[in-house]
Write a protein that holds these residues in place. Sequence first.
Motif, PDB file in Angstrom:
ATOM      1  N   PRO A 168       9.427 -15.595  66.965  1.00  0.00           N
ATOM      2  CA  PRO A 168      10.425 -15.887  68.006  1.00  0.00           C
ATOM      3  C   PRO A 168      11.771 -16.336  67.433  1.00  0.00           C
ATOM      4  CG  PRO A 168       8.305 -16.880  68.551  1.00  0.00           C
ATOM      5  CD  PRO A 168       8.197 -16.397  67.136  1.00  0.00           C
ATOM      6  N   TRP A 169      12.855 -15.880  68.075  1.00  0.00           N
ATOM      7  CA  TRP A 169      14.206 -16.325  67.725  1.00  0.00           C
ATOM      8  C   TRP A 169      14.305 -17.840  67.990  1.00  0.00           C
ATOM      9  CZ3 TRP A 169      18.236 -18.720  70.203  1.00  0.00           C
ATOM     10  CH2 TRP A 169      19.499 -18.644  69.583  1.00  0.00           C
ATOM     11  N   PRO A 170      14.996 -18.600  67.177  1.00  0.00           N
ATOM     12  CA  PRO A 170      15.931 -18.206  66.112  1.00  0.00           C
ATOM     13  C   PRO A 170      15.318 -18.222  64.706  1.00  0.00           C
ATOM     14  CG  PRO A 170      16.239 -20.513  66.589  1.00  0.00           C
ATOM     15  CD  PRO A 170      15.109 -20.050  67.480  1.00  0.00           C
ATOM     16  N   LEU A 171      13.988 -18.222  64.609  1.00  0.00           N
ATOM     17  CA  LEU A 171      13.346 -18.268  63.304  1.00  0.00           C
ATOM     18  C   LEU A 171      13.469 -16.922  62.598  1.00  0.00           C
ATOM     19  CD1 LEU A 171      10.067 -20.140  64.330  1.00  0.00           C
ATOM     20  CD2 LEU A 171      12.140 -21.131  63.337  1.00  0.00           C
ATOM     21  N   ASP A 172      13.419 -16.941  61.281  1.00  0.00           N
ATOM     22  CA  ASP A 172      13.439 -15.709  60.498  1.00  0.00           C
ATOM     23  C   ASP A 172      12.057 -15.068  60.505  1.00  0.00           C
ATOM     24  OD1 ASP A 172      16.124 -15.917  59.702  1.00  0.00           O
ATOM     25  OD2 ASP A 172      15.598 -17.268  58.055  1.00  0.00           O
ATOM     26  N   ASP A 173      12.019 -13.730  60.526  1.00  0.00           N
ATOM     27  CA  ASP A 173      10.753 -13.018  60.437  1.00  0.00           C
ATOM     28  C   ASP A 173      10.053 -13.356  59.120  1.00  0.00           C
ATOM     29  OD1 ASP A 173      11.251 -11.897  62.864  1.00  0.00           O
ATOM     30  OD2 ASP A 173      11.670  -9.871  62.114  1.00  0.00           O
ATOM     31  N   ARG A 174       8.744 -13.174  59.126  1.00  0.00           N
ATOM     32  CA  ARG A 174       7.932 -13.433  57.932  1.00  0.00           C
ATOM     33  C   ARG A 174       7.384 -12.125  57.372  1.00  0.00           C
ATOM     34  NH1 ARG A 174      10.220 -18.096  59.589  1.00  0.00           N
ATOM     35  NH2 ARG A 174       9.283 -19.905  58.585  1.00  0.00           N
ATOM     36  N   ASP A 175       7.193 -12.097  56.070  1.00  0.00           N
ATOM     37  CA  ASP A 175       6.478 -10.967  55.484  1.00  0.00           C
ATOM     38  C   ASP A 175       5.428 -11.478  54.503  1.00  0.00           C
ATOM     39  OD1 ASP A 175       8.043 -11.659  53.287  1.00  0.00           O
ATOM     40  OD2 ASP A 175       8.807  -9.633  52.951  1.00  0.00           O
ATOM     41  N   PHE A 176       4.441 -10.615  54.244  1.00  0.00           N
ATOM     42  CA  PHE A 176       3.286 -10.997  53.435  1.00  0.00           C
ATOM     43  C   PHE A 176       2.895  -9.826  52.535  1.00  0.00           C
ATOM     44  CE2 PHE A 176       3.169 -12.932  57.601  1.00  0.00           C
ATOM     45  CZ  PHE A 176       2.907 -14.276  57.365  1.00  0.00           C
ATOM     46  N   VAL A 177       2.451 -10.153  51.343  1.00  0.00           N
ATOM     47  CA  VAL A 177       1.858  -9.156  50.460  1.00  0.00           C
ATOM     48  C   VAL A 177       0.393  -9.557  50.287  1.00  0.00           C
ATOM     49  CG1 VAL A 177       1.901  -8.018  48.227  1.00  0.00           C
ATOM     50  CG2 VAL A 177       4.046  -8.770  49.286  1.00  0.00           C
ATOM     51  N   VAL A 178      -0.501  -8.669  50.731  1.00  0.00           N
ATOM     52  CA  VAL A 178      -1.921  -8.987  50.812  1.00  0.00           C
ATOM     53  C   VAL A 178      -2.726  -8.138  49.834  1.00  0.00           C
ATOM     54  CG1 VAL A 178      -3.928  -9.065  52.329  1.00  0.00           C
ATOM     55  CG2 VAL A 178      -1.661  -9.577  53.248  1.00  0.00           C
ATOM     56  N   HIS A 179      -3.582  -8.787  49.082  1.00  0.00           N
ATOM     57  CA  HIS A 179      -4.538  -8.096  48.216  1.00  0.00           C
ATOM     58  C   HIS A 179      -5.806  -7.900  49.032  1.00  0.00           C
ATOM     59  CE1 HIS A 179      -7.182  -8.182  44.337  1.00  0.00           C
ATOM     60  NE2 HIS A 179      -7.035  -6.957  44.817  1.00  0.00           N
ATOM     61  N   SER A 180      -6.110  -6.656  49.396  1.00  0.00           N
ATOM     62  CA  SER A 180      -7.251  -6.340  50.256  1.00  0.00           C
ATOM     63  C   SER A 180      -8.363  -5.697  49.439  1.00  0.00           C
ATOM     64  CB  SER A 180      -6.805  -5.387  51.370  1.00  0.00           C
ATOM     65  OG  SER A 180      -7.910  -4.935  52.125  1.00  0.00           O
ATOM     66  N   VAL A 181      -9.590  -6.226  49.584  1.00  0.00           N
ATOM     67  CA  VAL A 181     -10.747  -5.704  48.845  1.00  0.00           C
ATOM     68  C   VAL A 181     -11.882  -5.396  49.818  1.00  0.00           C
ATOM     69  CG1 VAL A 181     -12.445  -6.167  47.041  1.00  0.00           C
ATOM     70  CG2 VAL A 181     -10.121  -7.046  46.802  1.00  0.00           C
ATOM     71  N   PHE A 182     -12.376  -4.152  49.761  1.00  0.00           N
ATOM     72  CA  PHE A 182     -13.467  -3.690  50.615  1.00  0.00           C
ATOM     73  C   PHE A 182     -14.808  -3.947  49.939  1.00  0.00           C
ATOM     74  CE2 PHE A 182     -16.662  -0.482  51.357  1.00  0.00           C
ATOM     75  CZ  PHE A 182     -16.670  -0.264  52.716  1.00  0.00           C
ATOM     76  N   SER A 183     -15.801  -4.380  50.741  1.00  0.00           N
ATOM     77  CA  SER A 183     -17.171  -4.507  50.234  1.00  0.00           C
ATOM     78  C   SER A 183     -18.138  -4.237  51.379  1.00  0.00           C
ATOM     79  CB  SER A 183     -17.422  -5.894  49.638  1.00  0.00           C
ATOM     80  OG  SER A 183     -17.288  -6.899  50.626  1.00  0.00           O
ATOM     81  N   GLN A 184     -19.371  -3.875  51.040  1.00  0.00           N
ATOM     82  CA  GLN A 184     -20.383  -3.615  52.058  1.00  0.00           C
ATOM     83  C   GLN A 184     -21.720  -4.188  51.648  1.00  0.00           C
ATOM     84  OE1 GLN A 184     -21.360   0.518  52.933  1.00  0.00           O
ATOM     85  NE2 GLN A 184     -21.964  -0.013  55.017  1.00  0.00           N
ATOM     86  N   ASP A 185     -22.370  -4.865  52.592  1.00  0.00           N
ATOM     87  CA  ASP A 185     -23.705  -5.393  52.376  1.00  0.00           C
ATOM     88  C   ASP A 185     -24.695  -4.230  52.499  1.00  0.00           C
ATOM     89  OD1 ASP A 185     -26.367  -6.508  53.059  1.00  0.00           O
ATOM     90  OD2 ASP A 185     -25.321  -8.430  53.090  1.00  0.00           O
ATOM     91  N   LYS A 186     -25.417  -3.936  51.436  1.00  0.00           N
ATOM     92  CA  LYS A 186     -26.313  -2.772  51.432  1.00  0.00           C
ATOM     93  C   LYS A 186     -27.537  -2.973  52.304  1.00  0.00           C
ATOM     94  CE  LYS A 186     -24.913  -1.076  46.883  1.00  0.00           C
ATOM     95  NZ  LYS A 186     -25.354  -0.715  45.507  1.00  0.00           N
ATOM     96  N   THR A 187     -27.834  -4.227  52.654  1.00  0.00           N
ATOM     97  CA  THR A 187     -28.995  -4.499  53.502  1.00  0.00           C
ATOM     98  C   THR A 187     -28.658  -4.388  54.979  1.00  0.00           C
ATOM     99  OG1 THR A 187     -29.934  -5.976  51.833  1.00  0.00           O
ATOM    100  CG2 THR A 187     -30.786  -6.179  54.069  1.00  0.00           C
ATOM    101  N   THR A 188     -27.592  -5.058  55.395  1.00  0.00           N
ATOM    102  CA  THR A 188     -27.220  -5.069  56.816  1.00  0.00           C
ATOM    103  C   THR A 188     -26.226  -3.978  57.184  1.00  0.00           C
ATOM    104  OG1 THR A 188     -25.347  -6.577  56.484  1.00  0.00           O
ATOM    105  CG2 THR A 188     -27.527  -7.577  56.821  1.00  0.00           C
TER     106      THR A 188
END
Length: 215
Positions: free
Chosen positions: A98-118
């Motif tokens: 919301p104005w008058p605040l400055d927009d934010r940005d993010f750099v995200v490290h995303s890692v995929f994993s899967q549970d082999k049982t469920t």
Amino acid sequence: MMYRTILGSLILCLPFQLFGWELAKEKNGVTVHTRNVEGSELKEFRGKTKVKASLNSVLALLEDNAAYTTWLKDCKKSEAIRTLNSKEKYIYIWNGVPWPLDDRDFVVHSVFSQDKTTGAVTYTMRPAENVLPEKKGLVRGKIKGYWKFSPKGDEVEVTYQVHSEPGGSIPSSIANFVVVDIPYETLRKMKEKLEEPKYKNAAPSPLLAENPAVH
């Protein structure tokens, strides 16, 4: 002995939210809980819902990083800026505030994993440092959390849990509102987005190749 008994009784009588999650919103099949984080003014949120979709459909949506602007609350821009392999990448996200605040940005490290049982799938998110220079007019924040998708028959249970440090100064009234509004609106729009043919009829995801029974 009596002192310990009295102390134990007092602890049991204290509100549950002091020790963990507090229900903040429950509407349209979406529940949002929040909790305090030591040393932070911004609460952590956890949103949950169930979607009538396959894991293939959900993963097609999550892997379509550029489309986050159409369903991820307040997202103005999103793109994969560096792909390390099929299950690990750096994603850039620009959020409006919301104005008058400055927009934010993010750099995200995303890692995929899967549970082999469920068969449950998790995308873990961590803040990434020194990957992309800060941009003029934007405040660089940090995101830590995860997406989790658990097959439940013909549905998928979705969990979206995040704690962010948005950087700069944000009034507590705005901060306390967004930690409820962001997960609620994001999950609500996700349900709608998954009905689009592009995702509803998504091809089998190569990320799930090792566990075809839960597609």
